[in-house]
Design a protein around this motif. Sequence first.
Motif, PDB file in Angstrom:
ATOM      1  N   TYR A   1      64.430   5.133  65.433  1.00 22.11           N
ATOM      2  CA  TYR A   1      63.354   4.674  64.557  1.00 22.11           C
ATOM      3  C   TYR A   1      62.216   5.692  64.610  1.00 22.11           C
ATOM      4  CZ  TYR A   1      65.799   0.169  64.748  1.00 22.11           C
ATOM      5  OH  TYR A   1      66.751  -0.830  64.676  1.00 22.11           O
ATOM      6  N   PRO A   2      62.201   6.650  63.674  1.00 17.33           N
ATOM      7  CA  PRO A   2      61.117   7.647  63.657  1.00 17.33           C
ATOM      8  C   PRO A   2      59.791   7.022  63.241  1.00 17.33           C
ATOM      9  CG  PRO A   2      63.042   8.374  62.381  1.00 17.33           C
ATOM     10  CD  PRO A   2      63.202   6.907  62.643  1.00 17.33           C
ATOM     11  N   SER A   3      58.731   7.776  63.428  1.00 16.48           N
ATOM     12  CA  SER A   3      57.400   7.289  63.045  1.00 16.48           C
ATOM     13  C   SER A   3      57.226   7.239  61.538  1.00 16.48           C
ATOM     14  CB  SER A   3      56.324   8.192  63.656  1.00 16.48           C
ATOM     15  OG  SER A   3      56.491   9.537  63.183  1.00 16.48           O
ATOM     16  N   ASN A   4      58.109   7.914  60.802  1.00 14.36           N
ATOM     17  CA  ASN A   4      58.025   7.939  59.347  1.00 14.36           C
ATOM     18  C   ASN A   4      59.429   8.090  58.769  1.00 14.36           C
ATOM     19  OD1 ASN A   4      56.504   8.129  56.799  1.00 14.36           O
ATOM     20  ND2 ASN A   4      57.285  10.226  56.732  1.00 14.36           N
ATOM     21  N   GLY A   5      59.670   7.478  57.638  1.00 12.74           N
ATOM     22  CA  GLY A   5      60.954   7.636  56.978  1.00 12.74           C
ATOM     23  C   GLY A   5      61.999   6.657  57.479  1.00 12.74           C
ATOM     24  N   PRO A   6      63.228   6.794  56.979  1.00 13.41           N
ATOM     25  CA  PRO A   6      64.287   5.829  57.298  1.00 13.41           C
ATOM     26  C   PRO A   6      64.745   5.915  58.744  1.00 13.41           C
ATOM     27  CG  PRO A   6      65.185   7.679  56.073  1.00 13.41           C
ATOM     28  CD  PRO A   6      63.696   7.846  56.052  1.00 13.41           C
ATOM     29  N   ARG A   7      65.276   4.819  59.245  1.00 10.78           N
ATOM     30  CA  ARG A   7      65.896   4.825  60.561  1.00 10.78           C
ATOM     31  C   ARG A   7      67.221   5.583  60.481  1.00 10.78           C
ATOM     32  NH1 ARG A   7      66.846  -0.593  58.875  1.00 10.78           N
ATOM     33  NH2 ARG A   7      69.079  -1.135  58.805  1.00 10.78           N
ATOM     34  N   ILE A   8      67.706   6.022  61.642  1.00  8.97           N
ATOM     35  CA  ILE A   8      68.919   6.834  61.712  1.00  8.97           C
ATOM     36  C   ILE A   8      69.929   6.106  62.588  1.00  8.97           C
ATOM     37  CG2 ILE A   8      69.881   9.074  62.388  1.00  8.97           C
ATOM     38  CD1 ILE A   8      66.894  10.115  62.091  1.00  8.97           C
ATOM     39  N   GLU A   9      71.130   5.865  62.084  1.00  8.02           N
ATOM     40  CA  GLU A   9      72.131   5.093  62.807  1.00  8.02           C
ATOM     41  C   GLU A   9      73.344   5.947  63.156  1.00  8.02           C
ATOM     42  OE1 GLU A   9      73.077   1.799  60.321  1.00  8.02           O
ATOM     43  OE2 GLU A   9      71.180   0.756  60.709  1.00  8.02           O
ATOM     44  N   ILE A  10      73.857   5.743  64.371  1.00 11.70           N
ATOM     45  CA  ILE A  10      75.078   6.403  64.823  1.00 11.70           C
ATOM     46  C   ILE A  10      75.984   5.333  65.414  1.00 11.70           C
ATOM     47  CG2 ILE A  10      76.116   8.173  66.304  1.00 11.70           C
ATOM     48  CD1 ILE A  10      72.413   8.348  65.821  1.00 11.70           C
ATOM     49  N   GLY A  11      77.114   5.090  64.790  1.00  8.28           N
ATOM     50  CA  GLY A  11      78.047   4.096  65.274  1.00  8.28           C
ATOM     51  C   GLY A  11      79.029   4.679  66.273  1.00  8.28           C
ATOM     52  N   LEU A  12      79.315   3.921  67.334  1.00 12.55           N
ATOM     53  CA  LEU A  12      80.278   4.367  68.337  1.00 12.55           C
ATOM     54  C   LEU A  12      81.583   3.604  68.111  1.00 12.55           C
ATOM     55  CD1 LEU A  12      77.974   4.436  71.489  1.00 12.55           C
ATOM     56  CD2 LEU A  12      78.230   6.120  69.660  1.00 12.55           C
ATOM     57  N   ASP A  13      82.178   3.817  66.945  1.00 16.69           N
ATOM     58  CA  ASP A  13      83.306   2.996  66.520  1.00 16.69           C
ATOM     59  C   ASP A  13      84.649   3.721  66.553  1.00 16.69           C
ATOM     60  OD1 ASP A  13      82.654   4.724  64.502  1.00 16.69           O
ATOM     61  OD2 ASP A  13      82.160   3.181  63.026  1.00 16.69           O
ATOM     62  N   GLU A  14      84.698   4.902  67.149  1.00 11.34           N
ATOM     63  CA  GLU A  14      85.978   5.587  67.274  1.00 11.34           C
ATOM     64  C   GLU A  14      86.805   4.947  68.389  1.00 11.34           C
ATOM     65  OE1 GLU A  14      85.405   9.759  67.762  1.00 11.34           O
ATOM     66  OE2 GLU A  14      84.033   9.920  66.056  1.00 11.34           O
ATOM     67  N   ARG A  15      88.112   5.025  68.268  1.00 12.87           N
ATOM     68  CA  ARG A  15      88.986   4.384  69.250  1.00 12.87           C
ATOM     69  C   ARG A  15      89.264   5.321  70.424  1.00 12.87           C
ATOM     70  NH1 ARG A  15      91.251  -0.236  68.721  1.00 12.87           N
ATOM     71  NH2 ARG A  15      92.892   0.344  70.190  1.00 12.87           N
ATOM     72  N   HIS A  16      88.644   5.009  71.551  1.00  4.67           N
ATOM     73  CA  HIS A  16      88.884   5.709  72.815  1.00  4.67           C
ATOM     74  C   HIS A  16      88.949   4.639  73.900  1.00  4.67           C
ATOM     75  CE1 HIS A  16      88.300   9.875  71.390  1.00  4.67           C
ATOM     76  NE2 HIS A  16      87.494   9.302  70.508  1.00  4.67           N
ATOM     77  N   PRO A  17      90.083   3.930  74.002  1.00  2.00           N
ATOM     78  CA  PRO A  17      90.174   2.728  74.841  1.00  2.00           C
ATOM     79  C   PRO A  17      89.802   2.923  76.300  1.00  2.00           C
ATOM     80  CG  PRO A  17      92.083   2.918  73.404  1.00  2.00           C
ATOM     81  CD  PRO A  17      91.336   4.198  73.283  1.00  2.00           C
ATOM     82  N   GLN A  18      90.039   4.107  76.859  1.00  2.00           N
ATOM     83  CA  GLN A  18      89.782   4.312  78.283  1.00  2.00           C
ATOM     84  C   GLN A  18      88.468   5.030  78.560  1.00  2.00           C
ATOM     85  OE1 GLN A  18      91.815   2.795  80.428  1.00  2.00           O
ATOM     86  NE2 GLN A  18      92.893   2.090  78.601  1.00  2.00           N
ATOM     87  N   ALA A  19      87.731   5.402  77.524  1.00  2.00           N
ATOM     88  CA  ALA A  19      86.502   6.167  77.721  1.00  2.00           C
ATOM     89  C   ALA A  19      85.452   5.331  78.426  1.00  2.00           C
ATOM     90  CB  ALA A  19      85.960   6.661  76.385  1.00  2.00           C
ATOM     91  N   ARG A  20      84.710   5.957  79.349  1.00  2.00           N
ATOM     92  CA  ARG A  20      83.653   5.277  80.081  1.00  2.00           C
ATOM     93  C   ARG A  20      82.258   5.740  79.661  1.00  2.00           C
ATOM     94  NH1 ARG A  20      85.290   0.902  82.926  1.00  2.00           N
ATOM     95  NH2 ARG A  20      83.513   1.197  84.315  1.00  2.00           N
ATOM     96  N   SER A  21      82.165   6.891  79.004  1.00  2.00           N
ATOM     97  CA  SER A  21      80.860   7.428  78.615  1.00  2.00           C
ATOM     98  C   SER A  21      80.965   8.081  77.242  1.00  2.00           C
ATOM     99  CB  SER A  21      80.359   8.468  79.630  1.00  2.00           C
ATOM    100  OG  SER A  21      80.322   7.941  80.933  1.00  2.00           O
TER     101      SER A  21
END
Length: 245
Positions: A176-196
């Motif tokens: 959420y910047p101080s001006n302009g639109p918010r910026i979204e990043i989805g963590l929706d890729e399939r990595h079943p064993q990933a921890r980070s």
Amino acid sequence: MGFLDGLWRGRESEFDSGSAATNSIRLTKRHSQVSLTKQGAATGNLRINLSWRMRTSDISGVQRESLLRHPFKALKPPEVVGHSQSMVNVDLDLGCLYELKDGTRGVVQPLGGYLGDVNAPPYVKLSGDDRFGSASGETIYVNLDHKDAIKRLLLFAYIYDQTPAFDRTHAVVTLYPSNGPRIEIGLDERHPQARSCAVVMIENVKDEILVRREVKFVYGFQGELDRLYGWGLQWGRGHKSKAER
């Protein structure tokens, strides 16, 4: 500094098409970068939020009902609900690896109580540790009034303890910047064993503040992210205290 042991790309299109209705930009693989400077948002506090939720089918399985009795059930997607401690044990944490212009490097994260400071170096502050994915999620603030002191910030998320994988948590990091639109990043890729996951890099490049989508999943923890991005910190194994839990 205690904790679990744990690329640069050329300039691309500035951002994915935003939505006038939601006033948001979604960074994608194809359109991975946006300039806060160009949208007049390189000052003030940049708020970065991690939120997540789970489908009920992931929690207790799909409850099948007779389609003869409820013929329209087949057209209805699984219900999406916010989770709580009574429903499932989920603990996603938001953290930030920082490097300042003077060479100072470190981490801001819930584990170990490295909460940072928004008005003094590193100018990055974690508001607290949300263990159950409340509506507010977890939030980090970056004081861009001190952007001249900042070289790069890597925002990352990790799964603490015995919790479901990223592809079940539907996690989203929103800036959420101080001006302009918010910026979204989805963590929706399939990595079943990933921890980070390294989520987003914020860099000061020739006095321009750039936000770049990373979304790189690893099977270790902060130490592996450190090696991937060359931070050069020393990592040990740690656990949350009762207060932090």
